[in-house]
Write an enzyme that holds these catalytic residues in place. Structure first.
Site, mmCIF file in Angstrom:
data_model
loop_
_atom_site.group_PDB
_atom_site.id
_atom_site.type_symbol
_atom_site.label_atom_id
_atom_site.label_comp_id
_atom_site.label_asym_id
_atom_site.label_seq_id
_atom_site.Cartn_x
_atom_site.Cartn_y
_atom_site.Cartn_z
ATOM 1 N N ASP A 128 24.298 -38.454 -3.418
ATOM 2 C CA ASP A 128 24.280 -37.477 -4.530
ATOM 3 C C ASP A 128 25.210 -36.293 -4.338
ATOM 4 O O ASP A 128 25.349 -35.478 -5.247
ATOM 5 C CB ASP A 128 22.852 -36.913 -4.712
ATOM 6 C CG ASP A 128 21.830 -38.007 -4.989
ATOM 7 O OD1 ASP A 128 22.247 -39.138 -5.273
ATOM 8 O OD2 ASP A 128 20.642 -37.716 -4.906
ATOM 9 N N THR A 151 21.122 -37.709 11.969
ATOM 10 C CA THR A 151 21.056 -38.040 13.410
ATOM 11 C C THR A 151 22.443 -38.236 14.026
ATOM 12 O O THR A 151 22.729 -37.717 15.101
ATOM 13 C CB THR A 151 20.223 -39.327 13.589
ATOM 14 O OG1 THR A 151 18.992 -39.151 12.899
ATOM 15 C CG2 THR A 151 19.950 -39.629 15.048
ATOM 16 N N TRP A 171 19.792 -39.843 -14.668
ATOM 17 C CA TRP A 171 18.739 -39.099 -14.022
ATOM 18 C C TRP A 171 17.447 -39.861 -14.246
ATOM 19 O O TRP A 171 17.295 -40.533 -15.237
ATOM 20 C CB TRP A 171 18.624 -37.693 -14.613
ATOM 21 C CG TRP A 171 19.733 -36.778 -14.186
ATOM 22 C CD1 TRP A 171 20.880 -36.522 -14.857
ATOM 23 C CD2 TRP A 171 19.800 -36.049 -12.943
ATOM 24 N NE1 TRP A 171 21.669 -35.650 -14.122
ATOM 25 C CE2 TRP A 171 21.027 -35.357 -12.948
ATOM 26 C CE3 TRP A 171 18.953 -35.893 -11.852
ATOM 27 C CZ2 TRP A 171 21.416 -34.525 -11.899
ATOM 28 C CZ3 TRP A 171 19.360 -35.092 -10.830
ATOM 29 C CH2 TRP A 171 20.570 -34.403 -10.843
ATOM 30 N N CYS A 214 -0.261 0.494 7.653
ATOM 31 C CA CYS A 214 -0.810 0.970 6.377
ATOM 32 C C CYS A 214 -2.177 1.608 6.565
ATOM 33 O O CYS A 214 -2.520 2.576 5.875
ATOM 34 C CB CYS A 214 -0.931 -0.200 5.398
ATOM 35 S SG CYS A 214 0.657 -0.822 4.885
ATOM 36 N N GLU A 218 13.005 -32.759 -0.216
ATOM 37 C CA GLU A 218 13.339 -33.387 -1.486
ATOM 38 C C GLU A 218 13.810 -34.834 -1.316
ATOM 39 O O GLU A 218 14.349 -35.427 -2.241
ATOM 40 C CB GLU A 218 14.396 -32.553 -2.232
ATOM 41 C CG GLU A 218 13.993 -32.449 -3.693
ATOM 42 C CD GLU A 218 14.998 -31.783 -4.585
ATOM 43 O OE1 GLU A 218 15.252 -30.592 -4.380
ATOM 44 O OE2 GLU A 218 15.512 -32.461 -5.483
ATOM 45 N N GLY A 253 15.438 -38.307 1.038
ATOM 46 C CA GLY A 253 14.998 -39.462 0.273
ATOM 47 C C GLY A 253 13.791 -40.158 0.898
ATOM 48 O O GLY A 253 13.063 -39.559 1.698
ATOM 49 N N SER A 254 13.687 -41.405 0.595
ATOM 50 C CA SER A 254 12.470 -42.151 0.926
ATOM 51 C C SER A 254 12.254 -42.251 2.431
ATOM 52 O O SER A 254 11.122 -42.115 2.904
ATOM 53 C CB SER A 254 12.529 -43.542 0.293
ATOM 54 O OG SER A 254 13.746 -44.164 0.617
ATOM 55 N N GLU A 299 0.836 -1.207 0.000
ATOM 56 C CA GLU A 299 0.000 0.000 0.000
ATOM 57 C C GLU A 299 0.875 1.264 0.000
ATOM 58 O O GLU A 299 0.572 2.251 -0.671
ATOM 59 C CB GLU A 299 -0.909 0.040 1.238
ATOM 60 C CG GLU A 299 -1.869 -1.137 1.367
ATOM 61 C CD GLU A 299 -1.276 -2.289 2.152
ATOM 62 O OE1 GLU A 299 -0.079 -2.619 1.967
ATOM 63 O OE2 GLU A 299 -1.999 -2.880 2.962
HETATM 64 N N1 LIG Z 1 17.650 -38.034 -9.380
HETATM 65 C C1 LIG Z 1 16.656 -37.102 -9.478
HETATM 66 C C2 LIG Z 1 16.392 -36.216 -8.418
HETATM 67 N N2 LIG Z 1 17.165 -36.304 -7.295
HETATM 68 C C3 LIG Z 1 17.011 -35.488 -6.291
HETATM 69 C C4 LIG Z 1 17.997 -35.542 -5.160
HETATM 70 O O1 LIG Z 1 17.523 -34.770 -4.079
HETATM 71 C C5 LIG Z 1 19.344 -34.951 -5.594
HETATM 72 O O2 LIG Z 1 20.202 -35.038 -4.504
HETATM 73 C C6 LIG Z 1 19.302 -33.461 -5.856
HETATM 74 O O3 LIG Z 1 18.503 -33.192 -6.928
HETATM 75 C C7 LIG Z 1 20.755 -33.059 -6.090
HETATM 76 O O4 LIG Z 1 20.848 -32.156 -7.104
HETATM 77 P P1 LIG Z 1 21.349 -30.630 -6.817
HETATM 78 O O5 LIG Z 1 22.860 -30.667 -6.816
HETATM 79 O O6 LIG Z 1 20.800 -30.249 -5.497
HETATM 80 O O7 LIG Z 1 20.750 -29.850 -7.920
HETATM 81 N N3 LIG Z 1 15.386 -35.307 -8.514
HETATM 82 C C8 LIG Z 1 14.645 -35.210 -9.658
HETATM 83 O O8 LIG Z 1 13.750 -34.371 -9.734
HETATM 84 N N4 LIG Z 1 14.873 -36.059 -10.714
HETATM 85 C C9 LIG Z 1 15.862 -36.988 -10.662
HETATM 86 O O9 LIG Z 1 16.054 -37.715 -11.640
HETATM 87 N N1 LIG Z 2 3.267 -7.537 3.533
HETATM 88 C C1 LIG Z 2 2.229 -6.712 3.901
HETATM 89 C C2 LIG Z 2 1.552 -6.885 5.128
HETATM 90 N N2 LIG Z 2 1.947 -7.869 5.982
HETATM 91 C C3 LIG Z 2 1.451 -7.895 7.358
HETATM 92 O O1 LIG Z 2 2.330 -7.122 8.186
HETATM 93 C C4 LIG Z 2 3.171 -7.973 8.938
HETATM 94 C C5 LIG Z 2 4.616 -7.535 8.787
HETATM 95 O O2 LIG Z 2 4.683 -6.206 9.265
HETATM 96 P P1 LIG Z 2 6.140 -5.483 9.190
HETATM 97 O O3 LIG Z 2 7.013 -6.249 10.127
HETATM 98 O O4 LIG Z 2 5.828 -4.068 9.595
HETATM 99 O O5 LIG Z 2 6.578 -5.592 7.732
HETATM 100 C C6 LIG Z 2 2.962 -9.366 8.343
HETATM 101 O O6 LIG Z 2 3.126 -10.370 9.340
HETATM 102 C C7 LIG Z 2 1.528 -9.312 7.885
HETATM 103 O O7 LIG Z 2 0.637 -9.470 8.967
HETATM 104 N N3 LIG Z 2 0.523 -6.068 5.467
HETATM 105 C C8 LIG Z 2 0.170 -5.035 4.638
HETATM 106 O O8 LIG Z 2 -0.708 -4.256 4.996
HETATM 107 N N4 LIG Z 2 0.778 -4.868 3.418
HETATM 108 C C9 LIG Z 2 1.800 -5.665 3.023
HETATM 109 O O9 LIG Z 2 2.336 -5.449 1.936
HETATM 110 ZN ZN LIG Z 3 1.003 -2.715 5.950
#
Ligand SMILES: Nc1c(/N=C/[C@H](O)[C@H](O)[C@H](O)COP(=O)(O)O)[nH]c(=O)[nH]c1=O
Ligand SMILES: Nc1c(N[C@@H]2O[C@H](COP(=O)(O)O)[C@@H](O)[C@H]2O)[nH]c(=O)[nH]c1=O
Ligand SMILES: [Zn+2]
Length: 363
Positions: free
Chosen positions: A201, A223, A171, A85, A292, A294-295, A53
């Site tokens: 990776d 961990t 990939w 604002c 991102e 792993g599993s 604003e």
């Molecule tokens: N192996 C693949 C992925 N593998 C995702 C893994 O998080 C991999 O460690 C990161 O992408 C590492 O890359 P960077 O250095 O962070 O850019 N993700 C995908 O979307 N496609 C795939 O084939």
């Molecule tokens: N970005 C945004 C708002 N954000 C509001 O203000 C808080 C952040 O306040 P401040 O720490 O002063 O920037 C934020 O947590 C949210 O509640 N408000 C608005 O009127 N307009 C704006 O564009």
């Molecule tokens: Zn504001």
């Protein structure tokens, strides 16, 4: 489309353009209009800088008197890092205020609108409210839960594998799909992976988009602090990096990592539990985390029930490797009754791959 929606859509477009750069503040857009002429437009560029604003009213100057103001979030009424604002809108003698939705921040929620009305300025809200809320879904979730919005992302072969039994995964998906992933990295405050992804990776976890983009904070769940001292994450200085470990992690290793200027967060439990981790990330003002892999990391988020969205990229490749790594490695289940109900939100093709977005079904 009434002119109300026309101008609110313009304000929403302004807000959309700054998504990913305003956290922990919401992305907000504002338009000042009089007699069908736009006098000022503005967005909130960065937390700590002027609000949308303020920027729009600055552009409108003295002509703002008697004009209408459209804004995608209820004007703030408190002084955080910037002045309220609502007071400025009153001072500039705006005629009417239209807002998309109320601000869920308990400090503001409804006070901004009330302040304007008390000053005799009519406030109408609920215009394009869904669109504006979707734009700031991380912010809205955080204000409700004080925990970050969790997006899980996985990339699988047609038979659901994230790596061959050799551990190789380069990939699975195409360049186009991987580029799409980097947009998510830009939009999230943090990216999180497990130690196995680091060991296999040696990732950078940076945002590499043609148009640039912000590198998210990098978080590794490790961990026992198995992370290799010479890996990219500990040496490339590309972004703020946090290694999360358990209570019994080796002290010398912790100190060695901290000496590299990398933050180590030691949890109070032996294992890393998801809810305390999210509470801590919330306290650190991290509003969104892109998980991102792993599993095993994905499965710990899923079994804990703390995820809001999951994105699966599937490649048209059949690994057919019975010992390949499955995308999910959660706790054994007795029956399909124990499966987690999801809702398909979108299915689209990206290059040769498909991208499916699901959400956990509200229980
Ligand atoms: N192996 C693949 C992925 N593998 C995702 C893994 O998080 C991999 O460690 C990161 O992408 C590492 O890359 P960077 O250095 O962070 O850019 N993700 C995908 O979307 N496609 C795939 O084939
Ligand atoms: N970005 C945004 C708002 N954000 C509001 O203000 C808080 C952040 O306040 P401040 O720490 O002063 O920037 C934020 O947590 C949210 O509640 N408000 C608005 O009127 N307009 C704006 O564009
Ligand atoms: Zn504001």
């Amino acid at each position: 489309m009434g002119d109300k929606h026309f101008y609110m859509n313009l304000a929403i477009q302004l807000a959309e353009s700054v998504v990913g750069q305003t956290s922990p503040n919401p992305a907000v857009g504002c338009v000042v209009v009089k007699n069908g002429q736009i006098l000022g437009m503005g967005a909130h560029m960065k937390a700590g800088e002027p609000h949308a604003e303020v920027n729009a009213l600055k552009q409108a100057g003295e002509k703002a008197e008697g004009a209408d103001l459209y804004v995608t979030l209820e004007p703030c009424s408190h002084t955080g890092r910037t002045p309220p604002c609502a007071d400025l809108i009153i001072e500039k003698k705006i005629r009417r205020v239209f807002i998309a939705g109320l601000d869920p921040n308990p400090v503001v929620a409804g006070n901004g609108a009330a302040k304007l009305r008390n000053a005799g300025i009519p406030v109408e809200y609920g215009i394009c409210e869904q669109q504006a809320e979707k734009l700031n879904k991380f912010y809205f979730h955080f204000m409700k839960t004080k925990k970050p919005f969790i997006t899980l992302k996985t990339a699988v072969t047609f038979d659901g594998k994230t790596a061959a039994s050799s551990g190789n995964s380069k990939w699975i998906t195409s360049d186009e799909a991987r580029l799409d992933v980097h947009l998510y990295r830009h939009r999230h405050d943090a990216i999180l992976v497990g130690i196995n992804t680091v060991l296999y990776d040696n990732p950078h976890l940076t945002t590499r988009l043609p148009q640039g983009g912000k590198n998210p904070i990098r978080i590794v769940l490790d961990t026992h602090l198995k992370i290799p001292m010479e890996c990219n994450l500990l040496n490339d200085n590309a972004a703020l990096t946090i290694i999360v470990c358990g209570k019994h992690a080796n002290k010398q290793k912790r100190r060695a990592i901290e000496e590299k200027g990398i933050k180590v967060k030691k949890m109070s439990a032996e294992k890393i539990e998801i809810e305390p981790l999210l509470d801590w990330l919330g306290e650190e003002q991290i509003l969104s985390v892109f998980v991102e892999g792993g599993s095993s990391v994905h499965s710990s988020f899923i079994d804990s029930g703390f995820f809001q969205e999951m994105i699966m990229y599937m490649a048209p490749k059949l690994l057919n490797d019975g010992k390949g790594t499955s995308a999910f490695a959660g706790i054994p289940k007795q029956s399909l009754q124990d499966s987690i109900p999801l809702v398909f939100k979108s299915i689209e093709q990206i290059g040769p791959d498909i991208k499916v977005i699901v959400e956990p079904m509200e229980r």
